[in-house]
Design a protein around this motif. Structure first.
Motif, PDB file in Angstrom:
ATOM      1  N   GLU A 108       0.818  -1.199   0.000  1.00  0.00           N
ATOM      2  CA  GLU A 108       0.000   0.000   0.000  1.00  0.00           C
ATOM      3  C   GLU A 108       0.862   1.265   0.000  1.00  0.00           C
ATOM      4  O   GLU A 108       0.508   2.272  -0.621  1.00  0.00           O
ATOM      5  CB  GLU A 108      -0.950  -0.005   1.201  1.00  0.00           C
ATOM      6  CG  GLU A 108      -1.991  -1.119   1.166  1.00  0.00           C
ATOM      7  CD  GLU A 108      -2.811  -1.116  -0.113  1.00  0.00           C
ATOM      8  OE1 GLU A 108      -3.124  -0.024  -0.635  1.00  0.00           O
ATOM      9  OE2 GLU A 108      -3.156  -2.220  -0.596  1.00  0.00           O
ATOM     10  N   ARG A 110       3.834   1.530  -1.376  1.00  0.00           N
ATOM     11  CA  ARG A 110       4.345   1.684  -2.741  1.00  0.00           C
ATOM     12  C   ARG A 110       3.290   2.285  -3.657  1.00  0.00           C
ATOM     13  O   ARG A 110       3.589   3.179  -4.469  1.00  0.00           O
ATOM     14  CB  ARG A 110       4.772   0.319  -3.305  1.00  0.00           C
ATOM     15  CG  ARG A 110       6.121  -0.178  -2.856  1.00  0.00           C
ATOM     16  CD  ARG A 110       6.621  -1.273  -3.792  1.00  0.00           C
ATOM     17  NE  ARG A 110       6.997  -0.742  -5.090  1.00  0.00           N
ATOM     18  CZ  ARG A 110       7.183  -1.483  -6.186  1.00  0.00           C
ATOM     19  NH1 ARG A 110       7.012  -2.797  -6.143  1.00  0.00           N
ATOM     20  NH2 ARG A 110       7.531  -0.917  -7.323  1.00  0.00           N
ATOM     21  N   VAL A 111       2.063   1.814  -3.544  1.00  0.00           N
ATOM     22  CA  VAL A 111       1.000   2.316  -4.420  1.00  0.00           C
ATOM     23  C   VAL A 111       0.816   3.822  -4.227  1.00  0.00           C
ATOM     24  O   VAL A 111       0.772   4.588  -5.196  1.00  0.00           O
ATOM     25  CB  VAL A 111      -0.319   1.565  -4.151  1.00  0.00           C
ATOM     26  CG1 VAL A 111      -1.486   2.279  -4.829  1.00  0.00           C
ATOM     27  CG2 VAL A 111      -0.222   0.126  -4.653  1.00  0.00           C
ATOM     28  N   GLU A 114       4.097   5.742  -5.416  1.00  0.00           N
ATOM     29  CA  GLU A 114       4.419   5.703  -6.843  1.00  0.00           C
ATOM     30  C   GLU A 114       3.314   6.301  -7.709  1.00  0.00           C
ATOM     31  O   GLU A 114       3.595   6.855  -8.776  1.00  0.00           O
ATOM     32  CB  GLU A 114       4.789   4.284  -7.259  1.00  0.00           C
ATOM     33  CG  GLU A 114       6.028   3.794  -6.513  1.00  0.00           C
ATOM     34  CD  GLU A 114       6.890   2.855  -7.321  1.00  0.00           C
ATOM     35  OE1 GLU A 114       6.943   3.008  -8.564  1.00  0.00           O
ATOM     36  OE2 GLU A 114       7.516   1.982  -6.716  1.00  0.00           O
ATOM     37  N   ARG A 115       2.084   6.218  -7.270  1.00  0.00           N
ATOM     38  CA  ARG A 115       1.038   6.953  -8.000  1.00  0.00           C
ATOM     39  C   ARG A 115       1.389   8.447  -8.014  1.00  0.00           C
ATOM     40  O   ARG A 115       1.321   9.103  -9.059  1.00  0.00           O
ATOM     41  CB  ARG A 115      -0.330   6.744  -7.340  1.00  0.00           C
ATOM     42  CG  ARG A 115      -1.029   5.450  -7.683  1.00  0.00           C
ATOM     43  CD  ARG A 115      -2.480   5.497  -7.222  1.00  0.00           C
ATOM     44  NE  ARG A 115      -3.216   6.510  -7.977  1.00  0.00           N
ATOM     45  CZ  ARG A 115      -3.992   6.246  -9.022  1.00  0.00           C
ATOM     46  NH1 ARG A 115      -4.154   5.001  -9.440  1.00  0.00           N
ATOM     47  NH2 ARG A 115      -4.617   7.220  -9.660  1.00  0.00           N
ATOM     48  N   GLU A 226      -0.123   1.779 -10.545  1.00  0.00           N
ATOM     49  CA  GLU A 226      -0.811   1.005  -9.500  1.00  0.00           C
ATOM     50  C   GLU A 226      -1.097  -0.416  -9.980  1.00  0.00           C
ATOM     51  O   GLU A 226      -0.877  -1.383  -9.240  1.00  0.00           O
ATOM     52  CB  GLU A 226      -2.101   1.695  -9.080  1.00  0.00           C
ATOM     53  CG  GLU A 226      -2.838   0.895  -8.018  1.00  0.00           C
ATOM     54  CD  GLU A 226      -3.994   1.638  -7.375  1.00  0.00           C
ATOM     55  OE1 GLU A 226      -4.700   1.024  -6.550  1.00  0.00           O
ATOM     56  OE2 GLU A 226      -4.186   2.835  -7.689  1.00  0.00           O
ATOM     57  N   ARG A 227      -1.588  -0.565 -11.210  1.00  0.00           N
ATOM     58  CA  ARG A 227      -1.847  -1.919 -11.730  1.00  0.00           C
ATOM     59  C   ARG A 227      -0.565  -2.723 -11.812  1.00  0.00           C
ATOM     60  O   ARG A 227      -0.540  -3.926 -11.500  1.00  0.00           O
ATOM     61  CB  ARG A 227      -2.510  -1.834 -13.115  1.00  0.00           C
ATOM     62  CG  ARG A 227      -3.908  -1.251 -13.091  1.00  0.00           C
ATOM     63  CD  ARG A 227      -4.652  -1.555 -14.385  1.00  0.00           C
ATOM     64  NE  ARG A 227      -3.981  -1.008 -15.564  1.00  0.00           N
ATOM     65  CZ  ARG A 227      -4.170   0.220 -16.017  1.00  0.00           C
ATOM     66  NH1 ARG A 227      -4.989   1.053 -15.382  1.00  0.00           N
ATOM     67  NH2 ARG A 227      -3.538   0.638 -17.104  1.00  0.00           N
ATOM     68  N   ARG A 230       0.450  -3.626  -8.113  1.00  0.00           N
ATOM     69  CA  ARG A 230      -0.455  -4.617  -7.533  1.00  0.00           C
ATOM     70  C   ARG A 230      -0.371  -5.953  -8.260  1.00  0.00           C
ATOM     71  O   ARG A 230      -0.513  -7.013  -7.649  1.00  0.00           O
ATOM     72  CB  ARG A 230      -1.894  -4.090  -7.553  1.00  0.00           C
ATOM     73  CG  ARG A 230      -2.123  -2.926  -6.594  1.00  0.00           C
ATOM     74  CD  ARG A 230      -3.610  -2.644  -6.408  1.00  0.00           C
ATOM     75  NE  ARG A 230      -3.811  -1.471  -5.573  1.00  0.00           N
ATOM     76  CZ  ARG A 230      -3.746  -1.471  -4.247  1.00  0.00           C
ATOM     77  NH1 ARG A 230      -3.468  -2.599  -3.605  1.00  0.00           N
ATOM     78  NH2 ARG A 230      -3.956  -0.367  -3.554  1.00  0.00           N
TER      79      ARG A 230
END
Length: 244
Positions: A108, A110-111, A114-115, A226-227, A230
């Protein structure tokens, strides 16, 4: 400068030395580039032993705010510095290894980071940074790139995007989080049944991420990032038994 220092209490001496130095940094009396007085001068002014002072200075070196050079030249002695990236990454790796944070926590983090990085990089990346990102993607796409080399290129790509965002704190945190999961990602890559196919797919995702950043399509780049995270990092979470 030595006359401005004051003795500290003797209990837990090195921690009290750290508090004294921290207070001077917070007050602005010590800044990056400032040199501390020599040990032989500072220890008696603080009222501590040189061994306690050295212990405190070693802690400051570890956390990346002090550089100590032995000798008598112009660069010798202890100097306050700004070097958070390596130190923060080291601390985060150790805490992650000790179980302070779960893989889900890291995913979470990282998401979110990085977003933000990809969206900002689409606005702020320089021509030089875009060129370097292109070189990294080209190296990923090169046939025969080994797992360890690919993992290194992958890490450098994400860290450089964070740096291109223009936010130094985001860059530092992204680097620390990505470096913390590097060993796990490496092991996952090593277990790929068809490494050439996996490498080609991952390289293609990085190429598309770079295309979106170059085109200034920040929202699309953030969504794909994000994709991407994940899809791969999420697989690490799913494959890790509870408690590991």
């Amino acid at each position: 400068m030595a006359a401005e220092w004051h003795p500290v209490r003797q209990s837990r001496t090195h921690e009290l030395v750290l508090e004294s130095i921290e207070q001077r940094v917070l007050s602005g009396d010590l800044k990056a580039g400032d040199r501390l007085p020599p040990e032989r001068e500072l220890a008696p002014v603080l009222g501590v032993s040189r061994s306690a002072l050295r212990e405190a200075l070693r802690v400051l070196e570890t956390i990346g705010v002090l550089s100590a050079q032995a000798g008598r030249g112009p660069d010798s002695g202890a100097r306050m510095v700004r070097n958070p990236d390596d130190a923060l990454g080291r601390l985060l790796r150790l805490h992650f290894a000790l179980g302070s944070y779960t893989l889900e926590d890291m995913l979470e983090a990282r998401v979110v980071l990085e977003r933000s990085s990809f969206e900002a990089a689409a606005r702020n990346a320089s021509k030089e940074q875009l060129a370097e990102l292109g070189d990294l993607v080209a190296a990923m796409e090169r046939p025969g790139t080994g797992v360890e080399r690919f993992n290194d290129l992958d890490t450098r790509f994400h860290v450089l995007v964070a740096r291109a965002s223009g936010n130094q704190l985001t860059s530092t945190l992204t680097s620390a989080v990505r470096e913390s999961v590097r060993p796990l990602i490496l092991r996952a890559l090593e277990t790929a049944e068809d490494w050439p196919a996996a490498a080609a797919a991952l390289a293609a995702e990085h190429a598309e991420l770079l295309r979106l950043v170059r085109a200034g399509e920040g929202e699309a780049a953030a969504a794909l990032a994000e994709r991407h995270i994940r899809g791969f990092h999420g697989g690490l979470v799913a494959d890790t038994p509870p408690g590991d």
